[in-house]
Design a protein around this motif. Structure first.
Motif, PDB file in Angstrom:
ATOM      1  N   MET A   1       0.815  -1.186   0.000  1.00 37.06           N
ATOM      2  CA  MET A   1       0.000   0.000   0.000  1.00 37.06           C
ATOM      3  C   MET A   1       0.865   1.258   0.000  1.00 37.06           C
ATOM      4  N   SER A   2       2.027   1.227   0.667  1.00 41.18           N
ATOM      5  CA  SER A   2       2.881   2.414   0.717  1.00 41.18           C
ATOM      6  C   SER A   2       3.425   2.737  -0.664  1.00 41.18           C
ATOM      7  N   GLY A   3       3.637   1.748  -1.507  1.00 44.08           N
ATOM      8  CA  GLY A   3       4.088   1.985  -2.881  1.00 44.08           C
ATOM      9  C   GLY A   3       3.074   2.796  -3.659  1.00 44.08           C
ATOM     10  N   ASP A   4       1.800   2.562  -3.409  1.00 51.54           N
ATOM     11  CA  ASP A   4       0.755   3.330  -4.074  1.00 51.54           C
ATOM     12  C   ASP A   4       0.796   4.782  -3.634  1.00 51.54           C
ATOM     13  N   PHE A   5       1.029   5.006  -2.338  1.00 51.02           N
ATOM     14  CA  PHE A   5       1.097   6.376  -1.844  1.00 51.02           C
ATOM     15  C   PHE A   5       2.318   7.114  -2.395  1.00 51.02           C
ATOM     16  N   GLU A   6       3.445   6.409  -2.548  1.00 46.71           N
ATOM     17  CA  GLU A   6       4.638   7.039  -3.113  1.00 46.71           C
ATOM     18  C   GLU A   6       4.378   7.474  -4.545  1.00 46.71           C
ATOM     19  N   GLY A   7       3.726   6.623  -5.322  1.00 47.02           N
ATOM     20  CA  GLY A   7       3.383   6.982  -6.697  1.00 47.02           C
ATOM     21  C   GLY A   7       2.418   8.156  -6.742  1.00 47.02           C
ATOM     22  N   PHE A   8       1.459   8.151  -5.830  1.00 44.54           N
ATOM     23  CA  PHE A   8       0.488   9.226  -5.758  1.00 44.54           C
ATOM     24  C   PHE A   8       1.157  10.542  -5.361  1.00 44.54           C
ATOM     25  N   ASP A   9       2.042  10.497  -4.378  1.00 46.93           N
ATOM     26  CA  ASP A   9       2.767  11.696  -3.955  1.00 46.93           C
ATOM     27  C   ASP A   9       3.653  12.236  -5.080  1.00 46.93           C
ATOM     28  N   ALA A  10       4.305  11.334  -5.800  1.00 47.46           N
ATOM     29  CA  ALA A  10       5.148  11.762  -6.919  1.00 47.46           C
ATOM     30  C   ALA A  10       4.304  12.456  -7.984  1.00 47.46           C
TER      31      ALA A  10
END
Length: 115
Positions: A1-10
């Motif tokens: 799930m944290s990978g999704d947030f990193e992509g979203f933040d980027a």
């Protein structure tokens, strides 16, 4: 799930960066598929145009020529020498105002009109 947030933040950072760039002006371009895309307008350089530099140098040479014609080459040379004995700023001014062949020629041509 944290990978999704990193992509979203980027993606959010990229959108904010594009928004800041477009705030300074933009140009619309049509892509091959017909989609219209706004691109940031290129910023103009703040450098001095070459024409302004040439006009400034010509003005300085003309000013020196007028001074040489009105004072005479000997008196002008004495004043520049006296200026060279001053502070650093005055010495720089004396270096700029020293007689050169172009300003001497301008002074000789203008001297005929001042008499």
């Amino acid at each position: 799930m944290s990978g999704d947030f990193e992509g979203f933040d980027a993606r959010l950072r990229r959108i904010e960066r594009n928004k800041r760039q477009l705030a300074n002006g933009y140009e619309l371009h049509m892509q091959n598929d017909g989609l219209i895309v706004a691109r940031p307008r290129r910023s103009r350089s703040l450098g001095v145009p070459p024409r302004a530099i040439i006009l400034f140098i010509a003005g300085v040479l003309l000013f020196k020529g007028i001074l040489i014609a009105s004072l005479g080459p000997l008196a002008y040379g004495e004043r520049v020498t006296a200026l060279g004995n001053g502070s650093i700023v005055e010495q720089a001014g004396a270096w700029v105002m020293q007689i050169d062949p172009v300003s001497a020629e301008i002074g000789a041509r203008i001297a005929h009109y001042l008499k």
